[in-house]
Motif scaffolding. Structure first.
Motif, PDB file in Angstrom:
ATOM      1  N   UNK A   1     -17.802   0.851 -11.281  1.00  0.00           N
ATOM      2  CA  UNK A   1     -19.048   0.260 -10.816  1.00  0.00           C
ATOM      3  C   UNK A   1     -20.272   0.925 -11.413  1.00  0.00           C
ATOM      4  N   UNK A   2     -21.378   0.802 -10.707  1.00  0.00           N
ATOM      5  CA  UNK A   2     -22.665   1.322 -11.194  1.00  0.00           C
ATOM      6  C   UNK A   2     -22.908   2.698 -10.592  1.00  0.00           C
ATOM      7  N   UNK A   3     -22.864   3.716 -11.420  1.00  0.00           N
ATOM      8  CA  UNK A   3     -23.020   5.084 -10.951  1.00  0.00           C
ATOM      9  C   UNK A   3     -23.607   5.946 -12.050  1.00  0.00           C
ATOM     10  N   UNK A   4     -24.327   6.981 -11.648  1.00  0.00           N
ATOM     11  CA  UNK A   4     -24.912   7.918 -12.610  1.00  0.00           C
ATOM     12  C   UNK A   4     -23.934   9.009 -13.013  1.00  0.00           C
ATOM     13  N   UNK A   5     -22.747   9.025 -12.434  1.00  0.00           N
ATOM     14  CA  UNK A   5     -21.753  10.051 -12.759  1.00  0.00           C
ATOM     15  C   UNK A   5     -21.307   9.926 -14.214  1.00  0.00           C
ATOM     16  N   UNK A   6     -20.919  11.072 -14.763  1.00  0.00           N
ATOM     17  CA  UNK A   6     -20.234  11.071 -16.055  1.00  0.00           C
ATOM     18  C   UNK A   6     -18.732  11.049 -15.778  1.00  0.00           C
ATOM     19  N   UNK A   7     -17.988  10.416 -16.664  1.00  0.00           N
ATOM     20  CA  UNK A   7     -16.541  10.316 -16.498  1.00  0.00           C
ATOM     21  C   UNK A   7     -15.854  10.879 -17.743  1.00  0.00           C
ATOM     22  N   UNK A   8     -14.941  11.810 -17.479  1.00  0.00           N
ATOM     23  CA  UNK A   8     -14.149  12.408 -18.542  1.00  0.00           C
ATOM     24  C   UNK A   8     -12.769  11.768 -18.545  1.00  0.00           C
TER      25      UNK A   8
ATOM     26  N   UNK B   1      -5.835   9.869 -18.076  1.00  0.00           N
ATOM     27  CA  UNK B   1      -6.263  10.489 -16.826  1.00  0.00           C
ATOM     28  C   UNK B   1      -7.783  10.563 -16.840  1.00  0.00           C
ATOM     29  N   UNK B   2      -8.389  10.586 -15.642  1.00  0.00           N
ATOM     30  CA  UNK B   2      -9.839  10.550 -15.545  1.00  0.00           C
ATOM     31  C   UNK B   2     -10.327  11.615 -14.577  1.00  0.00           C
ATOM     32  N   UNK B   3     -11.522  12.129 -14.839  1.00  0.00           N
ATOM     33  CA  UNK B   3     -12.187  13.112 -13.975  1.00  0.00           C
ATOM     34  C   UNK B   3     -13.642  12.702 -13.833  1.00  0.00           C
ATOM     35  N   UNK B   4     -14.098  12.526 -12.597  1.00  0.00           N
ATOM     36  CA  UNK B   4     -15.490  12.167 -12.361  1.00  0.00           C
ATOM     37  C   UNK B   4     -16.344  13.423 -12.246  1.00  0.00           C
ATOM     38  N   UNK B   5     -17.502  13.383 -12.897  1.00  0.00           N
ATOM     39  CA  UNK B   5     -18.463  14.488 -12.854  1.00  0.00           C
ATOM     40  C   UNK B   5     -19.771  13.961 -12.273  1.00  0.00           C
ATOM     41  N   UNK B   6     -19.943  14.013 -10.952  1.00  0.00           N
ATOM     42  CA  UNK B   6     -21.163  13.464 -10.335  1.00  0.00           C
ATOM     43  C   UNK B   6     -22.442  14.123 -10.835  1.00  0.00           C
ATOM     44  N   UNK B   7     -22.380  15.410 -11.181  1.00  0.00           N
ATOM     45  CA  UNK B   7     -23.579  16.112 -11.638  1.00  0.00           C
ATOM     46  C   UNK B   7     -23.928  15.772 -13.074  1.00  0.00           C
TER      47      UNK B   7
END
Length: 386
Positions: free
Chosen positions: A58-65, A29-35
């Motif tokens: 893709x290309x993003x500054x988000x962290x992904x858990x 499972x995944x959780x996006x953390x934009x901050x």
């Protein structure tokens, strides 16, 4: 050459077993953390989105858990978490600590961290964990300036070692073929002095270095005090392969005396790539790599349009070229789209070695010799570099 390229592809497909063949992960499972500010205490207990075996954002500054449930192996307790591709900046593992459900041990890996600090002496980043119960839950935090792509599996140590050896074998086989083609082209250039052949030699050198870098083979040679050098070199080579591939294709396609307007379109693509290197110098690496990925897609679509507009090649040869290009497009376009986060990621270990050459082989295989040009036109003849 066509036979050897297809043989390399076939060997890669045979040797690279499906990622899930020995996979011990029962749930992802995944959780996006934009901050990018969430901590392990913040994410535990939150709702995660179910994910497939691979992540592609893709290309993003988000962290992904990522939250993964790993079952115990058939023998022992040791499990290897293997992560691809090798050019991800930072992957941090959080594993349960003792009997305290709020306690977590943490480790980190990635191409910004020393190779000697890895759990295993392998170019593929990995963690070694111990599953003491029937099943354990682990959290991973991913942050990278490259495309957010993650192939993740859990294997018993002997299976992980076998998988690593298989991929090393494919890489060695492919690089040997590329070195052989480089020597062949250098020999041909020594006698013919054709500028297209010389350009092919330069492209081949950059491509071989890029293939090695993107597979993580630079990391063992980089000083532990400056591991980020490997990441910087890899990023420069990724754009370099795209730039040289387009330059070579432009030179080969010009032999066919295409309309000037069509060639100018290639010039625009070619001139846009040095901007990516400038952006890297200005610490805008993510933007640079994103632009490079977009240009890969644009170039391929434009290139396909040019190939289908050729009139200087005999009909049967032209049809063969178009079919060949169509097959390669079918193979590589999913990878381009997954790099941009527009398509679910595919297993990248083998395909990343092949994708950079896909923009060059069609025209290299069918390009006429420069010695056959007549008043700006050309008479078809197989290129001597093949």
């Amino acid at each position: 050459m066509l036979f050897l390229n297809l043989l390399a592809l076939l060997v890669g497909m045979i040797v690279a077993q499906p990622a899930g063949a020995g996979d011990l992960i029962t749930a992802r499972a995944v959780l996006e953390d934009p901050s990018g500010l969430l901590t392990i205490a913040d994410v535990v207990g939150r709702d995660f989105e179910p994910m497939s075996s691979a992540l592609s954002k893709g290309y993003t500054a988000s962290a992904f858990w990522l939250r993964i449930d790993v079952r115990a192996p058939a023998k022992g307790h040791e499990v290897v978490l293997r992560m691809r591709p090798t050019y991800l900046d930072e992957i941090r593992l959080f594993e349960p600590h003792g009997g305290d459900p709020r306690g977590w041990k943490t480790r980190v890996t990635g191409d910004r961290y020393p190779y000697d600090a890895r759990d295993r002496p392998a170019v593929i980043p990995s963690f070694v964990v111990h599953v003491t119960g029937p099943q354990s839950t682990y959290y991973l935090r991913l942050v990278t300036t490259s495309t957010v792509r993650l192939d993740l599996d859990a294997m018993e140590p002997h299976e992980a070692d076998q998988k690593d050896h298989q991929l090393d074998l494919v890489q060695e086989f492919f690089v040997l073929i590329m070195l052989w083609l480089l020597l062949w082209a250098m020999h041909d250039y020594w006698y013919s002095r054709q500028p297209e052949v010389g350009l092919f030699c330069v492209y081949q050198i950059v491509y071989i270095l890029g293939a090695l870098a993107i597979r993580g083979y630079l990391a063992p040679w980089i000083p532990a005090k400056a591991p980020e050098i490997a990441s910087a070199i890899t990023n420069v080579l990724i754009v370099g392969v795209t730039f040289m591939g387009l330059w070579l294709n432009r030179a080969l396609l010009k032999i066919y005396a295409l309309p000037t307007l069509l060639i100018k379109g290639l010039n625009v693509c070619l001139l846009s790539l040095p901007m990516a290197w400038l952006a890297m110098a200005l610490d805008q690496t993510r933007w640079a790599l994103h632009m490079n990925a977009v240009m890969l897609l644009v170039q391929w679509v434009y290139f396909m349009a040019l190939v289908f507009s050729l009139q200087q090649v005999p009909l049967l040869n032209r049809l063969a070229l178009q079919i060949f290009c169509g097959v390669i497009a079918f193979l590589v376009l999913p990878l381009y789209l997954s790099m941009l986060g527009w398509l679910t990621a595919i297993e990248s270990d083998v395909w990343t070695m092949l994708v950079f050459s896909s923009m060059v082989w069609p025209t290299a295989v069918w390009a006429p010799s420069s010695s056959t040009r007549v008043r700006g036109r050309c008479v078809y003849r197989r290129a001597p570099i093949i």
